[in-house]
Write an enzyme that holds these catalytic residues in place. Structure first.
Site, short mmCIF file in Angstrom:
data_model
loop_
_atom_site.label_atom_id
_atom_site.label_comp_id
_atom_site.label_asym_id
_atom_site.label_seq_id
_atom_site.Cartn_x
_atom_site.Cartn_y
_atom_site.Cartn_z
N CYS A 1 -4.78 2.50 -3.66
CA CYS A 1 -3.55 3.02 -3.03
C CYS A 1 -2.42 2.02 -3.16
O CYS A 1 -1.60 1.87 -2.24
CB CYS A 1 -3.77 3.38 -1.57
N ASP B 1 3.01 -4.73 8.14
CA ASP B 1 1.81 -3.90 7.96
C ASP B 1 0.61 -4.85 8.07
O ASP B 1 0.30 -5.59 7.13
CB ASP B 1 1.87 -3.21 6.59
N LYS C 1 -10.68 -0.62 10.25
CA LYS C 1 -10.80 -1.83 9.43
C LYS C 1 -11.12 -3.05 10.29
O LYS C 1 -11.21 -4.16 9.81
CB LYS C 1 -9.50 -2.07 8.66
N HIS D 1 0.87 -1.18 0.00
CA HIS D 1 0.00 0.00 0.00
C HIS D 1 0.92 1.23 0.00
O HIS D 1 2.04 1.18 0.52
CB HIS D 1 -0.83 -0.05 1.28
N GLN E 1 -4.56 -5.24 6.92
CA GLN E 1 -5.56 -6.16 6.35
C GLN E 1 -5.48 -7.55 6.96
O GLN E 1 -6.22 -8.44 6.54
CB GLN E 1 -5.38 -6.26 4.82
N1 PMP Z 1 -1.80 -0.88 4.62
C1 PMP Z 1 -2.75 -1.57 3.98
C2 PMP Z 1 -2.42 -2.93 3.44
C3 PMP Z 1 -4.00 -1.01 3.80
O1 PMP Z 1 -4.95 -1.70 3.16
C4 PMP Z 1 -4.27 0.28 4.31
C5 PMP Z 1 -5.63 0.93 4.14
N2 PMP Z 1 -6.24 0.70 2.92
C6 PMP Z 1 -3.25 0.94 4.99
C7 PMP Z 1 -2.04 0.33 5.13
C8 PMP Z 1 -3.45 2.31 5.56
O2 PMP Z 1 -4.42 2.29 6.54
P1 PMP Z 1 -5.00 3.66 7.13
O3 PMP Z 1 -5.46 4.45 5.95
O4 PMP Z 1 -6.12 3.22 7.99
O5 PMP Z 1 -3.89 4.31 7.87
#
Ligand code: PMP
Length: 429
Positions: free
Chosen positions: A387, A223, A249, A146, A226
């Site tokens: 993203c 990270d 999430k 991401h 997910q």
């Molecule tokens: N890492 C991953 C794999 C994500 O899917 C996301 C959110 N789509 C993030 C990081 C960032 O999360 P946040 O926007 O809640 O900080």
């Protein structure tokens, strides 16, 4: 760097949940009734919410915890001598303990509250990163990250004259482990890797990744944005040095997340934000910083967010993460079969170890058009690059349509998705 890999993608050891009983359909029906947003209708049809990788819906227990806080528990934490402040502090800190148990950390002080996964990664980049990364050093990420696990490292590399290196993936969307190993050098200062890809659904073999990096004395950030909502996590068993996730999430409120860090590392890191709560004493000559976790929590925190997240964790734990994972695996199998039966549709991300993400493209229909037409059928999915633009570049596509699952989804909803996609097909030929 080359992204033309040989096809020897990574497969994690079998999920521990495979032996656990999945949530039953009757339980899922009861669960659904506890989520107010799942009762909504769109164009006269019951909402089918399949955008869980973006954010999940919230159970009534979480919503009520937030109003309970504002109606009878609201005060600032850590500072007051009065009843309400002591109560708010107790609720705030007991949520930290609950999250420590949920993530399997050894110590409560290893749990830092952040705004989300993004802020957690930035915190590590700006503290640990600035401290340990110098000119010519390397940080390793993967091709399926991401943006929030790319850009903070690029910013650091730019500042320090360091290099960001990228582990390639194969056509299924699996990491190339032999290449990963070969890319570790004596200049590698950190491996920062996604546990479950939001764009592809791939579950990376983080245990193995960590073992290999640690064999060379290199720390690893995972990270878990997910993964934490969908499987049991045990950071101590995994052995990771840092782990980040986002409350929104995981059925919790927005604006709250968690950074887990090994105590030894957190203690040796400089603070990031300065302000109240992160100090023991301040004079104009010298400030003495507080210990962890407060050293990294400057200012009045997101108190109700923490309390709401604690409630969300409670909710998840009552269902049982292994049972959630087993149910979602069944849903994913069903959804995959539904989509595979549609002519002209291609699933992007077919890793052998996969979580509940169904990214796809269709002949003649742009993902945004698919998303819009499905919305008219009452089905919420996401369309775009999620993203994760480098993933789109790897597969040479501009975007995908993405249905992402949670434990409150049902097979019937995935059947409705399939039927609605057939209607889209008719429109675009
Ligand atoms: N890492 C991953 C794999 C994500 O899917 C996301 C959110 N789509 C993030 C990081 C960032 O999360 P946040 O926007 O809640 O900080």
């Amino acid at each position: 760097m080359s992204t033309k890999p040989t096809d020897v993608g990574a497969v994690d050891s079998p999920a521990p949940s495979s032996k656990q009983a999945a949530l039953t359909d009757a339980e899922v029906q009861k669960i659904r009734s506890e989520f107010p947003c799942l009762q909504l209708h769109r164009h006269g049809k019951r909402l089918v919410y399949l955008d869980n990788a973006a954010t999940t819906q919230k159970p009534r227990a979480v919503i009520e915890a937030l109003s309970r806080y504002y109606e009878g528990q609201n005060a600032n934490v850590h500072r007051g001598v009065h009843y309400l402040s002591a109560l708010a502090t107790e609720l705030y800190e007991s949520a930290r303990k609950r999250i420590k148990e949920f993530l399997g950390a050894h110590l409560v002080c290893e749990i830092i509250f952040t705004r989300g996964a993004t802020e957690g990664i930035n915190l590590v980049a700006q503290t640990f990163g600035r401290q340990h990364v110098g000119p010519g050093d390397e940080i390793l990420v993967s091709e399926m990250e991401h943006h929030s696990n790319i850009v903070p490292w690029q910013m650091l590399c730019e500042e320090k004259g360091a290099n960001l290196r990228v582990i390639p993936i194969n056509d299924r969307g699996e990491l190339l482990m032999d290449q990963y190993e070969a890319m570790l050098t004596d200049r590698t200062r950190l491996v920062s890797i996604v546990h479950v890809s939001n764009a592809l659904g791939t579950i990376n073999p983080v245990r193995q990744i960590i073992q290999i990096a640690h064999g060379r004395g290199i720390p690893v950030l995972v990270d878990g944005a997910q993964s934490a909502p969908h499987m049991a996590i045990n950071v101590a068993e995994l052995g990771c040095d840092f782990f980040v996730c986002s409350g929104h999430k995981m059925m919790g409120p927005t604006g709250i997340g968690v950074l887990y860090g090994r105590a030894e590392l957190l203690e040796s890191m400089p603070p990031w934000h300065g302000g109240g709560d992160m100090i023991l004493s301040v004079t104009f000559e010298k400030t003495i910083y507080n210990g962890i976790p407060q050293k990294f929590e400057a200012g009045t925190p997101h108190i109700e967010g923490v309390i709401g997240l604690g409630e969300a964790i409670n909710y998840l734990q009552n269902l049982g993460m292994p049972r959630i994972q087993a149910y979602e695996a069944q849903l994913l199998d069903h959804g995959t079969r539904v989509l595979e039966a549609i002519d002209g549709l291609k699933i992007i991300g077919t890793a052998r170890e996969k979580a509940g993400v169904l990214s796809f493209i269709m002949d003649h229909a742009h993902p945004h058009d698919i998303g819009q037409l499905l919305d008219e059928e009452g089905i919420a999915i996401r369309a775009g690059h999620h993203c994760a633009q480098p993933v789109m570049q790897r597969f040479q596509i501009p975007a995908t349509a993405r249905a992402s699952l949670a434990f409150y989804n049902t097979r019937e909803e995935l059947d409705l998705l399939g039927e609605a996609i057939l209607k889209v097909k008719k429109v675009f030929g």
